[in-house]
Design a protein around this motif. Structure first.
Motif, PDB file in Angstrom:
ATOM      1  N   PRO A  37       0.840  -1.208   0.107  1.00  0.00           N
ATOM      2  CA  PRO A  37      -0.122  -0.083   0.139  1.00  0.00           C
ATOM      3  C   PRO A  37       0.921   1.183   0.000  1.00  0.00           C
ATOM      4  CG  PRO A  37       0.256  -0.912   2.181  1.00  0.00           C
ATOM      5  CD  PRO A  37       1.221  -1.787   1.336  1.00  0.00           C
ATOM      6  N   TYR A  39       1.572   4.112   2.251  1.00  0.00           N
ATOM      7  CA  TYR A  39       1.227   4.380   3.620  1.00  0.00           C
ATOM      8  C   TYR A  39       1.781   5.714   3.940  1.00  0.00           C
ATOM      9  CZ  TYR A  39       6.180   3.582   4.328  1.00  0.00           C
ATOM     10  OH  TYR A  39       7.779   3.285   4.269  1.00  0.00           O
ATOM     11  N   GLY A  40       1.868   6.734   3.236  1.00  0.00           N
ATOM     12  CA  GLY A  40       2.482   7.913   3.642  1.00  0.00           C
ATOM     13  C   GLY A  40       1.375   9.025   3.834  1.00  0.00           C
ATOM     14  N   PRO A  41       1.738  10.267   4.218  1.00  0.00           N
ATOM     15  CA  PRO A  41       0.590  11.141   4.533  1.00  0.00           C
ATOM     16  C   PRO A  41      -0.273  11.328   3.809  1.00  0.00           C
ATOM     17  CG  PRO A  41       2.916  11.945   4.124  1.00  0.00           C
ATOM     18  CD  PRO A  41       3.045  10.793   4.024  1.00  0.00           C
ATOM     19  N   ASN A  49      -3.412   4.011  -2.585  1.00  0.00           N
ATOM     20  CA  ASN A  49      -3.261   3.382  -3.910  1.00  0.00           C
ATOM     21  C   ASN A  49      -2.493   2.096  -3.111  1.00  0.00           C
ATOM     22  OD1 ASN A  49      -0.425   3.159  -4.618  1.00  0.00           O
ATOM     23  ND2 ASN A  49      -0.797   5.687  -4.426  1.00  0.00           N
TER      24      ASN A  49
ATOM     25  N   THR B  30       5.943   5.100  13.100  1.00  0.00           N
ATOM     26  CA  THR B  30       5.663   4.521  11.871  1.00  0.00           C
ATOM     27  C   THR B  30       7.060   4.087  11.140  1.00  0.00           C
ATOM     28  OG1 THR B  30       3.735   5.752  11.871  1.00  0.00           O
ATOM     29  CG2 THR B  30       4.541   4.883   9.630  1.00  0.00           C
ATOM     30  N   ILE B 114       8.460   9.097   6.763  1.00  0.00           N
ATOM     31  CA  ILE B 114       8.111   7.521   7.149  1.00  0.00           C
ATOM     32  C   ILE B 114       8.295   6.650   5.947  1.00  0.00           C
ATOM     33  CG2 ILE B 114       6.601   8.369   9.093  1.00  0.00           C
ATOM     34  CD1 ILE B 114       4.293   7.768   7.164  1.00  0.00           C
ATOM     35  N   GLN B 115       9.163   7.101   4.899  1.00  0.00           N
ATOM     36  CA  GLN B 115       9.030   6.116   3.685  1.00  0.00           C
ATOM     37  C   GLN B 115      10.350   5.412   4.028  1.00  0.00           C
ATOM     38  OE1 GLN B 115       6.768   6.136   1.555  1.00  0.00           O
ATOM     39  NE2 GLN B 115       5.678   7.974   2.540  1.00  0.00           N
ATOM     40  N   GLN B 174       5.525  -2.881   5.328  1.00  0.00           N
ATOM     41  CA  GLN B 174       3.974  -2.687   4.870  1.00  0.00           C
ATOM     42  C   GLN B 174       3.670  -3.656   3.875  1.00  0.00           C
ATOM     43  OE1 GLN B 174       2.109  -0.419   6.365  1.00  0.00           O
ATOM     44  NE2 GLN B 174       3.628   0.321   7.634  1.00  0.00           N
ATOM     45  N   MET B 175       4.269  -4.277   3.066  1.00  0.00           N
ATOM     46  CA  MET B 175       3.934  -5.238   2.126  1.00  0.00           C
ATOM     47  C   MET B 175       3.362  -6.482   2.547  1.00  0.00           C
ATOM     48  SD  MET B 175       7.456  -6.585   0.130  1.00  0.00           S
ATOM     49  CE  MET B 175       6.569  -7.515  -1.024  1.00  0.00           C
TER      50      MET B 175
END
Lengths: 188, 369
Positions: A37, A39-41, A49, B30, B114-115, B174-175
């Motif tokens: 997904p 998962y950002g802001p 998406n 996160t 948070i990336q 996250q995946m």
């Protein structure tokens, strides 16, 4: 053979769940799958998406810049992904939310009035399933029946009473994508 | 057991539970919060300890305490949270108690974002606390490996009575991917060195303080001998299509799997490229890379990371001066796409082992997401 799919829409339109459903169905039919997904802001108030990859070989990168298939549930997603769909790819557009027409001539575009289809069957929350039905009609990576079977196993208990309605929405989305009228519209 | 579609963070948490983790302490951040969230219900369900601490500093010291008492203990966090734990990490190593820490790395420096990132390579491999040591650092590239390495982390921590990191990033956290969880293990008995109440046995002392320089040097010598043993026995890596490779991409974790796609695409064009993926970042597979460089077959290495080139230094040390080592990296939470690595590799091949400046500056025309 590997197929990459991006599904995108407002939070609440079910983009992430529709992607998960495809991933579950792919897994249950023996494919390698990944689901990731955003998962950002952007999740807060913007578009959400997910990227799904279904492959008969182990999957390296779980992300793609240029998907084979994109599903746009709203206008921002339509604008973002129209230029990115691979040439020869498929672009499924929720025409209830997007009145614009795609300019690209080198991709298949299918317009589905997904909100109306979902509302007629009981709730607009099934919008995602109408577009998923259309996707499966145009690119039979999995059969409609296979996805329906998977949905039976993964629809949360709180939504169990909507299972049959979801099945119908999937079928109506599938039918909408195969009607000649839609084909005409996509060739504009 | 069969495969389930599992999210990375939750898969790691459940693997820890099944490996016999008795006590989890942590503070949400996160992109690893689902790990803590899973523990918050699962540990209580099993009658084990879950505690949301007031800070990461508290969490690591609770891990230190629980581990000293003989429990399999862990915490998890993301980059700035790991920075806060530095003092406690060093005390754990200095006291020789086992502990497992999961770091789901995010973009830095500072609050960053948070990336996904690999900017914690140096923080974990080179400087996880003060003093002379390295923790064991395990870097999975897919969900199954994340599960397997989490279980291994607890075992290695116990065997060597040391600190073991599992390092992932937001992508892996996250995946979702099909993977198989291990069976539930019984909790292991309290080790004989643990603080379990003296009773009839001789007193156990857990401490990292040695006020006499001679005693502290003796402890350090013992610690170095232990690290040398780990370096000798615990190196892990993946060699992919290296048998006849002339160009080798070196990448770990998420970038390792992305680079694999690039290698596959170039192989289809008949180009002899391969992938060397370190699974243990410490101990680093130095000898294996060095032997590869000495084979006389390799024309160039391309190191690719989601940072400014941190593992690059270790690759250069291992490879030496005879074979060129190039770098392609993205920073700030940008995940490189296979096409980018493919372009950099193809340019390397076309340039006979040299990279044009445009690639080195990341200007190869690919959009970011």
């Amino acid at each position: 053979m590997q197929t990459s799919i991006i599904i995108s829409g407002f939070g609440g339109q079910g983009a992430l769940f529709a992607g998960q459903l495809l991933a579950y169905a792919g897994m249950e039919h023996g494919y390698h799958v990944t689901w990731i997904p955003s998962y950002g802001p952007e999740m807060r108030g913007g578009t959400a998406n997910c990227t799904v990859i279904i492959s008969d070989e182990p999957i390296g990168a779980p992300l793609v810049n240029y998907p084979d298939i994109a599903v746009a549930l709203n206008l921002p997603s339509f604008e973002k992904y129209q230029p990115l769909v691979k040439p020869g790819g498929l672009f499924v557009v929720n025409s209830s939310m997007v009145t614009a027409v795609a300019e690209r001539q080198d991709i298949d575009v299918v317009y589905v009035p997904a909100n109306e289809i979902a509302e007629q069957q009981g709730t607009v929350k099934m919008t995602n399933m109408a577009t998923l039905g259309a996707l499966l009609a145009k690119r039979p990576i999995l059969s409609l029946e296979a996805v329906q079977e998977t949905l039976r196993g993964h629809l949360p208990a709180s939504k169990a009473k909507l299972l049959q309605a979801n099945f119908r929405v999937l079928e109506l989305g599938y039918a909408a994508a195969t009607q000649p009228k839609v084909a005409q519209q996509s060739s504009i | 057991m069969s495969k389930e579609l599992l999210k990375g963070n939750i898969a790691i948490a459940e693997a820890a539970v099944r490996a016999g983790c008795e006590a989890y302490f942590g503070y949400p951040i996160t992109p690893q919060t689902e790990l803590l969230e899973h523990m918050s219900s699962r540990m209580l369900e099993l009658g084990r300890v879950f505690l949301q601490s007031e800070s990461e500093v508290a969490a690591i010291n609770m891990v230190y305490g629980a581990a000293s008492a003989g429990a399999r203990a862990m915490t998890s966090s993301s980059s700035p949270g790991i920075s806060l734990m530095q003092e406690g990490l060093s005390y754990i190593v200095g006291s020789e108690v086992p502990a497992v820490i999961v770091d789901v790395v995010r973009g830095g420096p500072g609050l960053g974002n948070i990336q996904p990132s690999q900017g914690d390579y140096n923080q974990l491999v080179k400087s996880a606390g003060h003093g002379d040591y390295h923790p064991i650092v395990l870097a999975p590239a897919n969900i199954q490996e994340a599960i397997d390495l989490t279980v291994l982390a607890f075992d290695l921590a116990d065997v060597y009575r040391t600190l073991v990191f599992v390092v992932a990033d937001g992508t892996l956290g996250q995946m979702m991917e099909p993977a198989e969880l291990p069976p539930m293990r019984a909790l292991r008995p309290r080790p004989e060195w643990a603080l379990t109440g003296k009773g009839e046995r001789p007193q156990n002392i857990i401490s990292s303080i040695y006020l006499s320089a001679d005693l502290l040097e003796a402890f350090n010598q013992k610690l170095q001998a232990k690290l040398a043993l780990i370096a000798q026995r615990e190196v892990r890596y993946e060699a992919y299509q290296l048998e006849d490779a002339e160009y080798v991409v070196v990448a770990f974790g998420t970038v390792g799997r992305i680079a694999k796609t690039a290698v596959q695409n170039l192989r289809r064009q008949g180009i002899a490229v391969g992938l060397f993926r370190p699974i243990t970042l410490w101990p680093f597979p130095e000898k294996q890379l060095s032997e590869l460089a000495d084979s006389g077959r390799i024309k160039a290495f391309l190191v690719t990371e989601m940072n400014a080139g941190q593992m690059l230094q270790d690759v250069r040390l291992a490879v030496g001066r005879d074979v060129p080592v190039h770098f392609y990296g993205r920073m700030g939470g940008v995940v490189p796409m296979p096409e980018e690595i493919e372009t950099a590799l193809a340019e390397l091949v076309n340039g006979n082992g040299r990279l044009p400046k445009t690639i080195l500056e990341g200007k190869n025309g690919h959009p970011t997401r």
